[in-house]
Scaffold this active site. Structure first.
Site, PDB file in Angstrom:
ATOM      1  N   ASN A   1       0.802  -1.222   0.000  1.00  0.00           N
ATOM      2  CA  ASN A   1       0.000   0.000   0.000  1.00  0.00           C
ATOM      3  C   ASN A   1       0.835   1.271   0.000  1.00  0.00           C
ATOM      4  O   ASN A   1       0.354   2.325  -0.359  1.00  0.00           O
ATOM      5  CB  ASN A   1      -0.964   0.010   1.188  1.00  0.00           C
ATOM      6  CG  ASN A   1      -0.294  -0.315   2.500  1.00  0.00           C
ATOM      7  OD1 ASN A   1       0.218  -1.415   2.694  1.00  0.00           O
ATOM      8  ND2 ASN A   1      -0.261   0.639   3.398  1.00  0.00           N
TER       9      ASN A   1
ATOM     10  N   GLN B   1      -4.968  -3.707  -1.874  1.00  0.00           N
ATOM     11  CA  GLN B   1      -4.511  -2.735  -2.880  1.00  0.00           C
ATOM     12  C   GLN B   1      -4.605  -3.288  -4.296  1.00  0.00           C
ATOM     13  O   GLN B   1      -4.674  -2.525  -5.261  1.00  0.00           O
ATOM     14  CB  GLN B   1      -3.063  -2.322  -2.602  1.00  0.00           C
ATOM     15  CG  GLN B   1      -2.907  -1.410  -1.394  1.00  0.00           C
ATOM     16  CD  GLN B   1      -3.504  -0.028  -1.602  1.00  0.00           C
ATOM     17  OE1 GLN B   1      -3.515   0.502  -2.716  1.00  0.00           O
ATOM     18  NE2 GLN B   1      -4.016   0.556  -0.540  1.00  0.00           N
TER      19      GLN B   1
ATOM     20  N   HIS C   1     -13.876   0.025  -0.210  1.00  0.00           N
ATOM     21  CA  HIS C   1     -13.625   1.456  -0.472  1.00  0.00           C
ATOM     22  C   HIS C   1     -12.341   1.686  -1.256  1.00  0.00           C
ATOM     23  O   HIS C   1     -12.102   2.796  -1.739  1.00  0.00           O
ATOM     24  CB  HIS C   1     -13.650   2.273   0.822  1.00  0.00           C
ATOM     25  CG  HIS C   1     -12.463   2.129   1.716  1.00  0.00           C
ATOM     26  ND1 HIS C   1     -11.460   3.062   1.761  1.00  0.00           N
ATOM     27  CD2 HIS C   1     -12.111   1.177   2.604  1.00  0.00           C
ATOM     28  CE1 HIS C   1     -10.561   2.691   2.670  1.00  0.00           C
ATOM     29  NE2 HIS C   1     -10.930   1.540   3.188  1.00  0.00           N
TER      30      HIS C   1
ATOM     31  N   THR D   1     -26.159  -8.926  12.120  1.00  0.00           N
ATOM     32  CA  THR D   1     -27.002  -8.650  10.956  1.00  0.00           C
ATOM     33  C   THR D   1     -26.146  -8.062   9.848  1.00  0.00           C
ATOM     34  O   THR D   1     -25.358  -7.142  10.084  1.00  0.00           O
ATOM     35  CB  THR D   1     -28.139  -7.680  11.339  1.00  0.00           C
ATOM     36  OG1 THR D   1     -28.893  -8.282  12.388  1.00  0.00           O
ATOM     37  CG2 THR D   1     -29.037  -7.378  10.156  1.00  0.00           C
TER      38      THR D   1
ATOM     39  N   CYS E   1      -1.878   5.564   7.175  1.00  0.00           N
ATOM     40  CA  CYS E   1      -1.892   5.060   8.544  1.00  0.00           C
ATOM     41  C   CYS E   1      -0.722   5.586   9.354  1.00  0.00           C
ATOM     42  O   CYS E   1      -0.759   5.570  10.567  1.00  0.00           O
ATOM     43  CB  CYS E   1      -1.850   3.546   8.527  1.00  0.00           C
ATOM     44  SG  CYS E   1      -2.984   2.848   7.336  1.00  0.00           S
TER      45      CYS E   1
HETATM   46  C1  LIG Z   1      -6.516   0.045   3.258  1.00  0.00           C
HETATM   47  C2  LIG Z   1      -5.800  -1.236   3.532  1.00  0.00           C
HETATM   48  C3  LIG Z   1      -6.215  -2.103   4.565  1.00  0.00           C
HETATM   49  C4  LIG Z   1      -7.321  -1.740   5.517  1.00  0.00           C
HETATM   50  O1  LIG Z   1      -8.574  -1.765   4.899  1.00  0.00           O
HETATM   51  P1  LIG Z   1      -9.801  -1.050   5.639  1.00  0.00           P
HETATM   52  O2  LIG Z   1     -10.988  -1.446   4.830  1.00  0.00           O
HETATM   53  O3  LIG Z   1      -9.531   0.418   5.598  1.00  0.00           O
HETATM   54  O4  LIG Z   1      -9.852  -1.600   7.020  1.00  0.00           O
HETATM   55  C5  LIG Z   1      -5.546  -3.287   4.724  1.00  0.00           C
HETATM   56  N1  LIG Z   1      -4.522  -3.629   3.922  1.00  0.00           N
HETATM   57  C6  LIG Z   1      -4.095  -2.839   2.926  1.00  0.00           C
HETATM   58  C7  LIG Z   1      -2.967  -3.287   2.059  1.00  0.00           C
HETATM   59  C8  LIG Z   1      -4.721  -1.615   2.699  1.00  0.00           C
HETATM   60  O5  LIG Z   1      -4.272  -0.820   1.722  1.00  0.00           O
END
Ligand SMILES: *Cc1c(COP(=O)(O)O)cnc(C)c1O
Length: 383
Positions: free
Chosen positions: A151, A179, A201, A237, A325
């Site tokens: 990422n 990713q 997302h 749920t 992060c």
């Molecule tokens: C964004 C990301 C996550 C975390 O995903 P979320 O849906 O935000 O919890 C985990 N691993 C990688 C490689 C990411 O880029």
């Protein structure tokens, strides 16, 4: 001033088609999928259709898909779930030093519970050597977790090879493909993956929704206990709108993947080329070829990464220092450290990630502004 959004690795906007698919499930089709009545059956059907869409994109079967609250939960479920289900067989896990914190911190927590974890180093591009995985496997190894693509620096890991080694040694293989989804072809059989995490997302679906592929026959302990939803793997749920959005988003991402990835890669190459040519003292982090189509990751000599990011923000450009992060903390990124960058080199780093809506004009403007800001910051620090 229009925002130039170049932080797609952090998140991507929901596509209008995805939102349209989700909307009915808030007010009109609000049933609980566990309900036996018509409203319940209707919601259940929608969840199962989304499960089919996710499975199709991964070359999996519907019953192998477990919906979760996103990438972090999928990683936790895969790693904790496999560790506790297999602890009679052994308590050793293997991962890498460049994983997302959802994997790394889960492994660190497991160490406190008595498990033993090997954190493999990488080469200077952040790549894990499959031979290192082979050498690290012991009789008590139960799980290997190596991400599909990084990422921060975008490096694509040799996961198919690593998965093959795991299978030959009867060790489970998990890969965080968060990713990679929507950018690279993901086929769980080609990747030899037993467990694979995705997050909606990151491919233009809703936040707080994702899935874990669980190869049939793979036993996992649940993280969340309660009802029998998701084959007893994830009680609660179902997030029906989120699940429907995940299915729709991955279907579109997969249908348009080659076209989008090709276009994004060509813009990305243009940006890398221009920046390296026009801004001296710049290095590209991550693998030069084996990298995600949308990822640029630079280090600028003698430039403070935070200052650079703030100046870009003022100029209307949204990028990221290392990864979302870790930004805000002064620590150099664990990924850059694992790849062997010094603290000084890591400090002046910038992640620019392109996506579906990125245009050539935006890339040209970004290259121009970036050059001005880097020169300005260097001039100021030399005073
Ligand atoms: C964004 C990301 C996550 C975390 O995903 P979320 O849906 O935000 O919890 C985990 N691993 C990688 C490689 C990411 O880029």
């Amino acid at each position: 001033m229009d925002l130039i959004y170049l932080d797609y690795a952090a998140t991507a906007p929901v596509l209008p088609e995805v939102l349209d698919a989700m909307l009915p499930f808030f007010i009109l089709r609000y049933g609980n999928p566990s309900g036996v009545h018509k409203a319940g059956r209707d919601a259940h059907k929608a969840v199962e259709e989304a499960r089919r869409q996710v499975a199709a994109a991964l070359g999996a079967e519907s019953r192998e898909i477990c919906f979760t609250s996103g990438g972090s939960e999928s990683d936790n479920l895969a790693i904790q779930g496999a560790a506790f289900a297999r602890k009679e067989k052994g308590m050793h896990l293997i991962t890498s030093q460049v994983e997302h914190h959802a994997v790394l911190n889960t492994c660190r927590w497991l160490e406190k519970q008595g498990f033993c974890v090997t954190y493999l180093p990488t080469d200077r591009y952040g790549r894990v050597d499959p031979e290192d995985v082979k050498r690290a496997i012991r009789p008590d190894t139960i799980l290997v977790s190596i991400m599909t693509a990084n990422n921060e620096i975008g490096t694509v890991e040799p996961v198919a090879e690593i998965g093959k080694i795991c299978h030959d040694h009867e060790v489970l293989f998990h890969t965080d493909a968060v990713q990679a989804a929507g950018m690279l072809k993901l086929d769980v059989h080609e990747l030899n993956a037993d467990l694979l995490s995705i997050s909606a997302h990151k491919f233009h679906g809703p936040k707080g929704a994702g899935a874990l592929y669980v190869r049939k026959g793979t036993r996992l302990d649940a993280l969340i206990h309660g009802g029998a939803q998701e084959r007893n793997l994830r009680a609660g749920t179902e997030n029906v709108p989120g699940i429907v959005g995940t299915g729709k988003a991955i279907e579109i991402a997969e249908a348009e993947r080659e076209t989008n990835a090709g276009r994004i890669r060509s813009l990305r190459d243009q940006l890398i080329h221009t920046v390296l040519e026009q801004i001296p003292g710049t290095r590209l982090n991550g693998h030069p070829v084996e990298r995600l189509p949308g990822n640029c990751h630079f280090s600028f000599e003698g430039v403070d990464g935070e200052a650079l990011l703030l100046r870009l923000d003022l100029a209307g450009i949204a990028a990221s220092a290392g990864s979302a992060c870790t930004s805000g903390s002064v620590e150099p990124s664990h990924v850059l450290r694992a790849a062997g960058l010094t603290e000084k080199e890591a400090g002046g780093s910038l992640r620019i990630t392109l996506g579906r809506e990125t245009t050539r004009e935006e890339i040209e403007k970004t290259a121009r502004i970036l050059k001005e800001i880097v020169e300005d910051l260097r001039r100021m620090s030399s005073l």
